[in-house]
Motif scaffolding. Sequence first.
Motif, PDB file in Angstrom:
ATOM      1  N   ALA A 160     100.066  28.039  61.278  1.00 59.66           N
ATOM      2  CA  ALA A 160      99.173  28.828  60.437  1.00 59.66           C
ATOM      3  C   ALA A 160      98.862  28.059  59.162  1.00 59.66           C
ATOM      4  O   ALA A 160      99.769  27.555  58.486  1.00 59.66           O
ATOM      5  CB  ALA A 160      99.815  30.171  60.121  1.00 59.66           C
ATOM      6  N   ALA A 161      97.579  27.985  58.841  1.00 63.78           N
ATOM      7  CA  ALA A 161      97.100  27.313  57.626  1.00 63.78           C
ATOM      8  C   ALA A 161      97.442  25.822  57.622  1.00 63.78           C
ATOM      9  O   ALA A 161      97.507  25.195  56.561  1.00 63.78           O
ATOM     10  CB  ALA A 161      97.649  27.980  56.383  1.00 63.78           C
ATOM     11  N   ARG A 162      97.680  25.215  58.794  1.00 69.85           N
ATOM     12  CA  ARG A 162      97.981  23.771  58.848  1.00 69.85           C
ATOM     13  C   ARG A 162      97.060  23.084  59.871  1.00 69.85           C
ATOM     14  O   ARG A 162      97.469  22.279  60.700  1.00 69.85           O
ATOM     15  CB  ARG A 162      99.442  23.549  59.239  1.00 69.85           C
ATOM     16  CG  ARG A 162     100.434  24.159  58.240  1.00 69.85           C
ATOM     17  CD  ARG A 162     101.848  23.727  58.536  1.00 69.85           C
ATOM     18  NE  ARG A 162     102.016  22.294  58.370  1.00 69.85           N
ATOM     19  CZ  ARG A 162     103.178  21.663  58.615  1.00 69.85           C
ATOM     20  NH1 ARG A 162     104.224  22.370  59.041  1.00 69.85           N
ATOM     21  NH2 ARG A 162     103.264  20.374  58.430  1.00 69.85           N
ATOM     22  N   GLY A 163      95.793  23.441  59.775  1.00 74.07           N
ATOM     23  CA  GLY A 163      94.822  22.879  60.709  1.00 74.07           C
ATOM     24  C   GLY A 163      94.655  21.365  60.556  1.00 74.07           C
ATOM     25  O   GLY A 163      94.502  20.635  61.536  1.00 74.07           O
ATOM     26  N   ASP A 164      94.715  20.932  59.276  1.00 78.10           N
ATOM     27  CA  ASP A 164      94.568  19.480  59.065  1.00 78.10           C
ATOM     28  C   ASP A 164      95.719  18.705  59.676  1.00 78.10           C
ATOM     29  O   ASP A 164      95.526  17.638  60.296  1.00 78.10           O
ATOM     30  CB  ASP A 164      94.480  19.180  57.565  1.00 78.10           C
ATOM     31  CG  ASP A 164      93.220  19.765  56.943  1.00 78.10           C
ATOM     32  OD1 ASP A 164      92.247  19.982  57.715  1.00 78.10           O
ATOM     33  OD2 ASP A 164      93.209  19.989  55.722  1.00 78.10           O
ATOM     34  N   ASP A 165      96.928  19.244  59.517  1.00 80.18           N
ATOM     35  CA  ASP A 165      98.080  18.561  60.123  1.00 80.18           C
ATOM     36  C   ASP A 165      97.972  18.539  61.638  1.00 80.18           C
ATOM     37  O   ASP A 165      98.338  17.560  62.293  1.00 80.18           O
ATOM     38  CB  ASP A 165      99.376  19.255  59.702  1.00 80.18           C
ATOM     39  CG  ASP A 165      99.613  19.141  58.201  1.00 80.18           C
ATOM     40  OD1 ASP A 165      99.029  18.201  57.602  1.00 80.18           O
ATOM     41  OD2 ASP A 165     100.349  19.962  57.633  1.00 80.18           O
ATOM     42  N   LEU A 166      97.442  19.671  62.228  1.00 77.63           N
ATOM     43  CA  LEU A 166      97.275  19.714  63.674  1.00 77.63           C
ATOM     44  C   LEU A 166      96.257  18.682  64.141  1.00 77.63           C
ATOM     45  O   LEU A 166      96.457  17.982  65.152  1.00 77.63           O
ATOM     46  CB  LEU A 166      96.861  21.119  64.097  1.00 77.63           C
ATOM     47  CG  LEU A 166      96.609  21.315  65.611  1.00 77.63           C
ATOM     48  CD1 LEU A 166      97.879  21.009  66.397  1.00 77.63           C
ATOM     49  CD2 LEU A 166      96.125  22.736  65.889  1.00 77.63           C
ATOM     50  N   ASN A 167      95.140  18.578  63.383  1.00 76.20           N
ATOM     51  CA  ASN A 167      94.131  17.578  63.756  1.00 76.20           C
ATOM     52  C   ASN A 167      94.690  16.160  63.688  1.00 76.20           C
ATOM     53  O   ASN A 167      94.419  15.318  64.541  1.00 76.20           O
ATOM     54  CB  ASN A 167      92.915  17.702  62.839  1.00 76.20           C
ATOM     55  CG  ASN A 167      92.151  18.981  63.082  1.00 76.20           C
ATOM     56  OD1 ASN A 167      92.182  19.540  64.185  1.00 76.20           O
ATOM     57  ND2 ASN A 167      91.467  19.484  62.060  1.00 76.20           N
ATOM     58  N   GLN A 168      95.482  15.888  62.647  1.00 76.68           N
ATOM     59  CA  GLN A 168      96.070  14.559  62.515  1.00 76.68           C
ATOM     60  C   GLN A 168      97.056  14.283  63.647  1.00 76.68           C
ATOM     61  O   GLN A 168      97.106  13.188  64.190  1.00 76.68           O
ATOM     62  CB  GLN A 168      96.775  14.421  61.167  1.00 76.68           C
ATOM     63  CG  GLN A 168      97.295  13.017  60.885  1.00 76.68           C
ATOM     64  CD  GLN A 168      97.889  12.915  59.496  1.00 76.68           C
ATOM     65  OE1 GLN A 168      97.939  13.904  58.774  1.00 76.68           O
ATOM     66  NE2 GLN A 168      98.343  11.724  59.135  1.00 76.68           N
ATOM     67  N   ALA A 169      97.848  15.312  64.029  1.00 71.50           N
ATOM     68  CA  ALA A 169      98.792  15.138  65.133  1.00 71.50           C
ATOM     69  C   ALA A 169      98.058  14.888  66.441  1.00 71.50           C
ATOM     70  O   ALA A 169      98.468  14.034  67.261  1.00 71.50           O
ATOM     71  CB  ALA A 169      99.682  16.368  65.247  1.00 71.50           C
TER      72      ALA A 169
END
Length: 535
Positions: A160-169
């Motif tokens: 939740a609220a960590r879309g940028d981290d998900l995209n980077q992963a």
Amino acid sequence: MRRILATGLVIAAAGAFALLAGGAKEGAGNPRYWIQLDNAFGLIEGADFKIGGVRAGKLTQMKLDRTNKKALVEFEVDKSAGEFSDLREDVYCETRPQSLIGEYFIDCQPGRGAKLKPGSTIPVERTFTTIPADLVNNILRLPQRERLRIILNEFGTGLAARGDDLNQAVRRGVPALRETDRLLAVLARQNQVIANLVRDGDAVVTALANNRENVGRFVVEARDTARASANRQAELAATFNRLPRFLAKLEPAMRELGRVADAQTPALRDLHASSGQLERFFDNLGPFAEASRPSFRSLGDASRIGRQAVTALRPTVAELRRFARHTPELGKNLAIVLEDLADRDRAVKKDPRAPGENTGWNGLENILGYVFWQSQAINVFDRNGYILKVAVYDNHCTRYWGIESVRADPEGHEHCASALGPTQPGINAPDTSNPPGSTARSTERINRDADVIDAARNAAGPVPQPGQGPASGAPGSQGPARPRPPIDLGRTIDQVLGGLNLPLPNAGGALDQTLPNNGVRPDTAGQLLDYLLGS
């Protein structure tokens, strides 16, 4: 045979170990770099480091970067890799599987920027980690499958609220997914091979079971071979210790041998194309050699006599050698003179009749031209006859003029002189050709010559002077003509030439046949004409 095969396998394995161990010692002076990785799974010290797919070094050590929790891997680049040993600041690296049994290596693309300094660290932003295929397959087993389900159930809450981290992963996982796709595609293309492997594996296992006695004997022979190798481990160790140095020296030799082989390829290709002709040549050479045997025997017999001739010829050859020692300098000087005479650029003036355009006659052509024109000037030869254009004059100027004669008659000398240039030796300049003591002889000879000429004039009559009438007896004169006595030209010439002491060749009586009854003595006049005409 099996024992030899087992021994070869053991020696090959030991050689590979020695090469790896020796390579670790030879890395002194090679540049080293650090690389940050998200995951160093499968990497070990001594693993391969490649640049553009070419092995260029090895991994030396691994540790954990506690500041950002990343894996730090140090690798060493071998300078002998040449152009594959250069890394740039925009280098891109990733881990790749070496085989399906879990071995991994690092592969880098060198980049195109500035050179990377030794000891630098390649940041994690320019690295990617391949997800191992066996770890991906592990999620299909229990309990990893249940754990994956729990992770996926809690995935939404955790991200939740960590879309940028998900995209980077996801972006970081793209290389791993790409490699997984490639692996699956390879397996899909090799499905028939895998099926054949399963089918043939059963046949192999059945054959091994049916031949278990030979398999057992192979194991026993391998044990004995290993025991014999262990008893000679010192000798084998010494051999493997010398093997890296031998291979290091063998590599340049093999490289040069490869270049020689490449250079010989065209020659070998041409030789192969000419092999048929060469074979025919050798076939024909046999009869020729047989036919040449009598000639060689005769040559051998002649050499026995020729040896004596050569021995006797040695003094002559020595003389020729002494003569030839100075010949090159003489020939060189002669070549310089002849080349200068043949140089048309050295012409004194331009002549349109000369060969070439805007050139003149060279020295050799001028010499030949002088001879030609002189011969044409004094000789006339046509259909009417042959004429030698030489005239003999008898007047006041035909007398011999010496120094005393000039001093005695300066006006006559000035009237008859035809000197070239202002300087006249003995008259207005010193006479270097008249040594001391010769004056009396010259005066006596001049007086004698003058007496002879005056006697001839008195016999012929007075010579008319300018402004006077013709002499008595001449055409248009008054009074009877007095007969002139014949002039003894032979006596006169004898007196003149005798005083000059000129060496005259023998005429051989030629004048007696050509000039009969001319009042001139042949022994003197003929010699004079031969001397003057150069015959």
